[in-house]
Design a protein around this motif. Sequence first.
Motif, short mmCIF file in Angstrom:
data_model
loop_
_atom_site.label_atom_id
_atom_site.label_comp_id
_atom_site.label_asym_id
_atom_site.label_seq_id
_atom_site.Cartn_x
_atom_site.Cartn_y
_atom_site.Cartn_z
N GLU A 140 16.26 25.21 1.03
CA GLU A 140 14.97 24.52 1.17
C GLU A 140 14.06 25.25 2.15
O GLU A 140 12.85 25.36 1.93
N ALA A 141 14.62 25.78 3.23
CA ALA A 141 13.81 26.52 4.19
C ALA A 141 13.19 27.76 3.54
O ALA A 141 12.02 28.08 3.75
N ILE A 142 13.99 28.47 2.75
CA ILE A 142 13.48 29.67 2.06
C ILE A 142 12.39 29.30 1.08
O ILE A 142 11.30 29.89 1.06
N LEU A 143 12.67 28.31 0.24
CA LEU A 143 11.71 27.90 -0.78
C LEU A 143 10.41 27.38 -0.17
O LEU A 143 9.31 27.74 -0.61
N THR A 144 10.53 26.54 0.84
CA THR A 144 9.34 25.96 1.46
C THR A 144 8.44 27.03 2.04
O THR A 144 7.22 27.03 1.83
N GLY A 145 9.03 27.97 2.75
CA GLY A 145 8.22 29.02 3.37
C GLY A 145 7.56 29.93 2.35
O GLY A 145 6.36 30.22 2.45
N LEU A 146 8.31 30.38 1.35
CA LEU A 146 7.76 31.34 0.39
C LEU A 146 6.80 30.70 -0.60
O LEU A 146 5.80 31.31 -0.99
N LEU A 147 7.05 29.45 -1.00
CA LEU A 147 6.12 28.77 -1.90
C LEU A 147 4.81 28.45 -1.17
O LEU A 147 3.73 28.51 -1.77
N ALA A 148 4.90 28.10 0.10
CA ALA A 148 3.69 27.85 0.88
C ALA A 148 2.87 29.13 1.01
O ALA A 148 1.63 29.09 0.97
N ASP A 149 3.52 30.26 1.15
CA ASP A 149 2.81 31.53 1.20
C ASP A 149 2.16 31.85 -0.14
O ASP A 149 1.06 32.41 -0.19
N LEU A 150 2.84 31.52 -1.22
CA LEU A 150 2.33 31.82 -2.56
C LEU A 150 1.08 31.00 -2.88
O LEU A 150 0.14 31.52 -3.50
N LEU A 151 1.06 29.76 -2.46
CA LEU A 151 -0.08 28.88 -2.76
C LEU A 151 -0.38 28.05 -1.50
O LEU A 151 0.03 26.89 -1.39
N PRO A 152 -1.10 28.64 -0.54
CA PRO A 152 -1.29 27.98 0.76
C PRO A 152 -2.00 26.63 0.68
O PRO A 152 -1.83 25.78 1.57
N GLN A 153 -2.80 26.41 -0.37
CA GLN A 153 -3.54 25.14 -0.47
C GLN A 153 -2.67 23.99 -0.93
O GLN A 153 -3.12 22.83 -0.93
N ALA A 154 -1.42 24.26 -1.31
CA ALA A 154 -0.52 23.21 -1.77
C ALA A 154 0.39 22.75 -0.63
O ALA A 154 0.89 23.56 0.15
N THR A 155 0.60 21.43 -0.54
CA THR A 155 1.59 20.91 0.38
C THR A 155 2.97 21.06 -0.26
O THR A 155 3.09 21.44 -1.43
N VAL A 156 4.01 20.76 0.49
CA VAL A 156 5.38 20.90 -0.02
C VAL A 156 6.16 19.62 0.25
O VAL A 156 6.12 19.09 1.37
N VAL B 142 12.01 23.51 -9.09
CA VAL B 142 10.70 23.57 -8.43
C VAL B 142 9.65 23.08 -9.41
O VAL B 142 9.70 23.41 -10.60
N ALA B 143 8.73 22.27 -8.93
CA ALA B 143 7.61 21.82 -9.75
C ALA B 143 6.34 21.93 -8.93
O ALA B 143 6.36 21.91 -7.70
N LEU B 144 5.22 22.03 -9.63
CA LEU B 144 3.90 22.02 -9.00
C LEU B 144 3.12 20.89 -9.63
O LEU B 144 2.99 20.81 -10.85
N ALA B 145 2.63 19.97 -8.78
CA ALA B 145 1.87 18.83 -9.26
C ALA B 145 0.46 18.88 -8.72
O ALA B 145 0.20 19.47 -7.66
N ASP B 146 -0.45 18.26 -9.45
CA ASP B 146 -1.84 18.17 -9.02
C ASP B 146 -2.29 16.73 -9.22
O ASP B 146 -2.33 16.25 -10.36
N GLY B 147 -2.53 16.03 -8.14
CA GLY B 147 -2.94 14.64 -8.23
C GLY B 147 -1.92 13.75 -8.87
O GLY B 147 -2.26 12.78 -9.55
N GLY B 148 -0.65 14.03 -8.68
CA GLY B 148 0.43 13.21 -9.21
C GLY B 148 0.93 13.63 -10.58
O GLY B 148 1.93 13.09 -11.06
N GLU B 149 0.27 14.58 -11.24
CA GLU B 149 0.68 15.04 -12.56
C GLU B 149 1.30 16.43 -12.46
O GLU B 149 0.71 17.34 -11.87
N THR B 150 2.46 16.60 -13.05
CA THR B 150 3.14 17.89 -13.01
C THR B 150 2.43 18.89 -13.92
O THR B 150 2.19 18.61 -15.09
N ILE B 151 2.10 20.05 -13.38
CA ILE B 151 1.43 21.07 -14.17
C ILE B 151 2.29 22.31 -14.39
O ILE B 151 1.99 23.14 -15.25
N GLY B 152 3.36 22.42 -13.63
CA GLY B 152 4.28 23.53 -13.82
C GLY B 152 5.67 23.13 -13.37
O GLY B 152 5.82 22.40 -12.39
#
Length: 272
Positions: free
Chosen positions: A55-71, A115-125
């Motif tokens: 989780e530490a690895i994923l959180t750090g690298l995903l935050a770097d990939l898309l800084p505007q997204a929370t985790v 791993v998923a990416l959501a926008d406004g509660g809806e999963t987009i990836g």
Amino acid sequence: MNGRDITPAFTARVEAIMRQASQTAIVPRYRSLAESDIIAKAADDVVTVADHESEAILTGLLADLLPQATVVGEEAAFADPAIFERLRDGLCWIVDPLDGTNNFASGKAPFGVLVALADGGETIGGWILDSLTGRFCHALASGGAFIDGERVTARPTTQEPPVAALSTVYLDPEERAKVLKHIAPNYHVVDIPRCAAEQYPRLVLGENDVSVFNRILPWDHAAGVLFLNEAGGRAARLDGSTYRVDDWETRGLIGASTPRLWDELAERLARL
């Protein structure tokens, strides 16, 4: 942002991050955990040092990939339930650092990373990695479902009766008895893998026809629901409503390889 904004290069970055976490934190510890590496988390649930490091690895690298997204990571949310509120943010990563921890801690497959990416509660990836086999599934909203880069369409087993993986782990005794008496006889019931990273692909690959989930925490289901729906199967709430990651308290979800099989099981459950 929507699913169509997620480019192949972006998915390749997500896959690389997931494989890094798996190969660094998870696979080297498979069947080599010390007793102190396994901690009881709740009834019939454990967490390991591999979960936390992944989780530490994923959180750090995903935050770097898309800084505007929370985790929202599973273990972070377990430690601080206020983190669930991030699921209502605009862009939000949802991370299951080691799905199938009980299997992993017992020295058996399957287990993986979700791993998923959501926008406004809806999963987009959604992205699903099997840590041992390396199988990589992903799906984009309105963009299809893929396994190892090849587009896939969900297919039923064609068995009669249909094959059902019925999770009763989190049902109370009365609910479990009803499912076993009124639902199970209509299906060929098989064991659940206790790993969403395996269960959702089974519904797409013609191994299982239907599955019922009671507890539907977002890190377990955000990626898989999108993957199954984009493959042409159906995953939805028991009443047919759309699954949303920002409704984490409502229980009950049906997954099926075809909409017809979903309808049949939903009708049976509604009569309980």
